[in-house]
Design an enzyme around this catalytic site. Structure first.
Site, PDB file in Angstrom:
ATOM      1  N   GLU A  94       0.893  -1.161  -0.137  1.00  8.37           N
ATOM      2  CA  GLU A  94       0.086  -0.029   0.076  1.00  8.37           C
ATOM      3  C   GLU A  94       0.947   1.314  -0.097  1.00  8.37           C
ATOM      4  O   GLU A  94       0.636   2.056  -0.586  1.00  8.37           O
ATOM      5  CB  GLU A  94      -0.925   0.089   1.459  1.00  8.37           C
ATOM      6  CG  GLU A  94      -1.948  -1.198   1.476  1.00  8.37           C
ATOM      7  CD  GLU A  94      -1.424  -2.395   2.220  1.00  8.37           C
ATOM      8  OE1 GLU A  94      -2.000  -2.827   2.698  1.00  8.37           O
ATOM      9  OE2 GLU A  94      -0.083  -2.667   2.190  1.00  8.37           O
ATOM     10  N   CYS A 126      -0.274   0.820   7.698  1.00 11.31           N
ATOM     11  CA  CYS A 126      -0.817   1.146   6.386  1.00 11.31           C
ATOM     12  C   CYS A 126      -1.983   1.792   6.151  1.00 11.31           C
ATOM     13  O   CYS A 126      -2.253   2.727   5.405  1.00 11.31           O
ATOM     14  CB  CYS A 126      -0.939  -0.181   5.576  1.00 11.31           C
ATOM     15  SG  CYS A 126       0.609  -1.185   5.007  1.00 11.31           S
ATOM     16  N   SER A 210      21.751 -41.380  -8.879  1.00 14.35           N
ATOM     17  CA  SER A 210      20.505 -40.509  -9.030  1.00 14.35           C
ATOM     18  C   SER A 210      20.735 -38.906  -9.704  1.00 14.35           C
ATOM     19  O   SER A 210      19.658 -38.288 -10.237  1.00 14.35           O
ATOM     20  CB  SER A 210      19.584 -40.158  -7.639  1.00 14.35           C
ATOM     21  OG  SER A 210      20.482 -39.469  -6.816  1.00 14.35           O
ATOM     22  N   THR A 238      19.349 -39.198   2.583  1.00 15.37           N
ATOM     23  CA  THR A 238      19.563 -38.439   1.192  1.00 15.37           C
ATOM     24  C   THR A 238      20.873 -37.602   1.351  1.00 15.37           C
ATOM     25  O   THR A 238      21.971 -37.652   0.715  1.00 15.37           O
ATOM     26  CB  THR A 238      18.626 -37.479   1.123  1.00 15.37           C
ATOM     27  OG1 THR A 238      17.266 -38.072   0.864  1.00 15.37           O
ATOM     28  CG2 THR A 238      18.785 -36.430   0.080  1.00 15.37           C
ATOM     29  N   ASP A 242      23.881 -38.728  -1.025  1.00 12.28           N
ATOM     30  CA  ASP A 242      24.171 -37.797  -2.052  1.00 12.28           C
ATOM     31  C   ASP A 242      25.107 -36.452  -1.712  1.00 12.28           C
ATOM     32  O   ASP A 242      25.597 -36.042  -2.525  1.00 12.28           O
ATOM     33  CB  ASP A 242      22.989 -37.156  -2.572  1.00 12.28           C
ATOM     34  CG  ASP A 242      21.884 -38.262  -3.175  1.00 12.28           C
ATOM     35  OD1 ASP A 242      22.353 -39.181  -3.736  1.00 12.28           O
ATOM     36  OD2 ASP A 242      20.450 -37.972  -3.333  1.00 12.28           O
ATOM     37  N   LEU A 246      21.878 -28.196  -0.799  1.00  8.50           N
ATOM     38  CA  LEU A 246      20.565 -27.789  -0.525  1.00  8.50           C
ATOM     39  C   LEU A 246      20.598 -26.339  -0.822  1.00  8.50           C
ATOM     40  O   LEU A 246      19.603 -25.829  -0.119  1.00  8.50           O
ATOM     41  CB  LEU A 246      19.995 -28.372   0.735  1.00  8.50           C
ATOM     42  CG  LEU A 246      19.873 -29.902   0.767  1.00  8.50           C
ATOM     43  CD1 LEU A 246      19.521 -30.268   2.212  1.00  8.50           C
ATOM     44  CD2 LEU A 246      19.153 -30.497  -0.224  1.00  8.50           C
ATOM     45  N   ARG A 249      21.492 -22.377  -6.196  1.00  8.64           N
ATOM     46  CA  ARG A 249      22.750 -22.073  -6.997  1.00  8.64           C
ATOM     47  C   ARG A 249      22.457 -21.892  -8.731  1.00  8.64           C
ATOM     48  O   ARG A 249      23.174 -21.118  -9.213  1.00  8.64           O
ATOM     49  CB  ARG A 249      23.751 -23.137  -6.936  1.00  8.64           C
ATOM     50  CG  ARG A 249      24.117 -23.394  -5.669  1.00  8.64           C
ATOM     51  CD  ARG A 249      25.362 -24.430  -5.504  1.00  8.64           C
ATOM     52  NE  ARG A 249      24.825 -25.766  -6.111  1.00  8.64           N
ATOM     53  CZ  ARG A 249      23.931 -26.809  -5.634  1.00  8.64           C
ATOM     54  NH1 ARG A 249      23.482 -26.401  -4.253  1.00  8.64           N
ATOM     55  NH2 ARG A 249      23.489 -27.618  -6.023  1.00  8.64           N
ATOM     56  N   GLU A 335      12.290 -32.444   0.003  1.00  5.24           N
ATOM     57  CA  GLU A 335      12.909 -33.236  -1.196  1.00  5.24           C
ATOM     58  C   GLU A 335      13.476 -34.772  -1.004  1.00  5.24           C
ATOM     59  O   GLU A 335      13.938 -35.402  -1.630  1.00  5.24           O
ATOM     60  CB  GLU A 335      14.215 -32.459  -1.341  1.00  5.24           C
ATOM     61  CG  GLU A 335      13.882 -31.135  -1.888  1.00  5.24           C
ATOM     62  CD  GLU A 335      15.209 -30.276  -2.631  1.00  5.24           C
ATOM     63  OE1 GLU A 335      16.183 -31.094  -2.919  1.00  5.24           O
ATOM     64  OE2 GLU A 335      15.099 -29.164  -2.824  1.00  5.24           O
ATOM     65  N   THR A 342       7.196 -40.764   2.719  1.00  4.14           N
ATOM     66  CA  THR A 342       6.010 -41.558   3.200  1.00  4.14           C
ATOM     67  C   THR A 342       5.561 -41.079   4.639  1.00  4.14           C
ATOM     68  O   THR A 342       4.360 -41.054   4.880  1.00  4.14           O
ATOM     69  CB  THR A 342       6.544 -42.942   3.293  1.00  4.14           C
ATOM     70  OG1 THR A 342       7.193 -43.526   2.032  1.00  4.14           O
ATOM     71  CG2 THR A 342       5.561 -44.047   3.795  1.00  4.14           C
TER      72      THR A 342
END
Length: 416
Positions: A94, A126, A210, A238, A242, A246, A249, A335, A342
């Site tokens: 506003e 506001c 993966s 994970t 991997d 996270l 980039r 992720e 699950t």
């Protein structure tokens, strides 16, 4: 990201910290909005509200923990000024729109997606700016259900003699701020589950490979999705498989908090995500009592949050989600991996799905689905995805949809 209370309206540590406040929010937010069918909105006002919604979306990923808001100043159908809330602590929509309209705002109409605030927070109220500008009519998309607003802004404007109408494109205005609204109503964040799978539904090869499953365009899209959320969450599996960073980039935007579900504190001290933990916070949620291990991870910059274990010895998701909201995390991107997805689906804590499908048939004998046993043995019990949207992203397909029956109403949050 500093500890924050709800939205543009609360001093730190006030909102969502007590049952009574949440109860007040639920009760007052449930009060019906006036029947918009009986309110006369002009075609110019409708067009301006759509413009304001478009402007407000520019704030996704930046206004945290404030709501996204857009505003337009009109006179005789002509636009005099536009504004949106870009970042917490900066001018509200506003004020931006009124500043651009300048002296021309006197006697004009302000169209805004969310009720203007009437109290002092990080910025002045506001409502005071609207009155000082000499606005004659205010068209509001929806009431702000935050307990420190919730009709007070509308009341002050009407008391000052302004013509105030509420409810123009209300459904679209609510959809714009689903994380904010869910955090207020439930004390838990808006949760999107994200996965990348092959055409035969696999997350990885039998050997666990993966990386590279999604093409470069899909990877950029996923980084934009990270930038639009307040935190990214993965499980310890994970991290061990991997070693992800996270961070954001391959897209424009800030990196969000990184959260790891690690019931037994197995995160290596050499994990890549700890390399910049001082700059981009890392939270390790655990049920472990290993104080020495926790101190070692804290020396690497991590924040170790300990919870009483659930009956399975794991971190209780509800308690974690409520603590994240207390820290201002209203939009959470999950992720994976499989066990984490699950758990969120079984608990009913997920609101949306975002799944990429690569045009690859991986095959293999080991189960590598992005979900596990959901406790639903019949098709009639399957989780239904509503408002499913499919588009091509480079070589891949990208699917997004709302989880029907989730604790947040189906919407279009983060349709990147």
């Amino acid at each position: 990201m500093a500890a924050a209370a709800v939205g543009r309206v609360c001093p730190a540590g006030v909102c969502l910290r007590g049952i009574l406040m949440r109860l007040e929010t639920r009760v007052r937010a449930a009060e019906p909005t006036p029947d918009t069918a009986s309110i006369a909105f002009t075609a110019a006002e409708r067009h301006a509200m759509r413009d304001a919604l478009r402007l407000a979306r520019r704030g996704i990923g930046g206004t945290h923990p404030n709501p996204r808001v857009g505003a337009v100043v009109l006179r005789d159908g002509a636009v005099l000024g536009r504004g949106w809330h870009a970042r917490a602590g900066e001018a509200h929509a506003e004020a931006e729109a009124l500043a651009k309209a300048g002296a021309r705002a006197r006697g004009a109409t302000l169209v805004v997606t969310l009720e203007p605030c009437a109290h002092h927070g990080r910025t002045p109220p506001c409502v005071a700016a609207v009155l000082a500008a000499g606005i004659r009519r205010v068209v509001i998309g929806m009431i702000d259900p935050n307990p420190v607003v919730n009709g007070r802004g509308i009341e002050e404007l009407r008391r000052a003699g302004l013509d105030v109408v509420v409810g123009l494109l209300e459904a679209e205005c609510r959809s714009l701020n689903e994380p904010y609204l869910k955090a207020l109503a439930t004390g838990r964040p808006w949760v999107t589950l994200k996965a990348m799978v092959s055409l035969d539904g696999r997350l990885a090869t039998d050997a666990g490979e993966s990386r590279g499953l999604g093409g470069p365009e899909e990877q950029r899209l996923c980084h934009r999705l990270r930038a639009q959320h307040d935190a990214v969450l993965v499980g310890i599996g994970t991290v061990l498989a991997d070693d992800p960073r996270l961070t954001v980039r391959h897209a424009t935007g800030r990196s969000s908090w990184r959260v790891v579900l690690d019931s037994t504190l197995r995160v290596p001290e050499t994990a890549a995500l700890l390399e910049d933990a001082e700059a981009v916070p890392v939270v390790i949620a655990t049920a472990s009592r290993d104080a020495e291990r926790a101190r070692a991870l804290e020396r690497r910059g991590a924040r170790v949050w300990r919870f009483e274990p659930d009956p399975d010895g794991r971190v209780p998701l509800r308690a974690l989600l409520e603590r994240l909201v207390a820290q201002g995390v209203y939009a959470l991107l999950v992720e994976g991996g499989t066990a984490v997805h699950t758990a969120f689906l079984r608990a009913g804590f997920a609101d949306r799905l975002a799944v990429g499908i690569a045009p690859l048939v991986v095959g293999g004998s080991a189960p590598r689905s992005w979900t596990g046993d959901l406790g639903r043995g019949a098709l009639a019990d399957a989780i239904e995805i509503a408002d499913l949207r499919v588009r091509r992203v480079g070589r891949d397909l990208w699917l997004q949809g709302a989880i029907r029956g989730a604790n947040g109403a189906p919407g279009t949050e983060n349709d990147v």
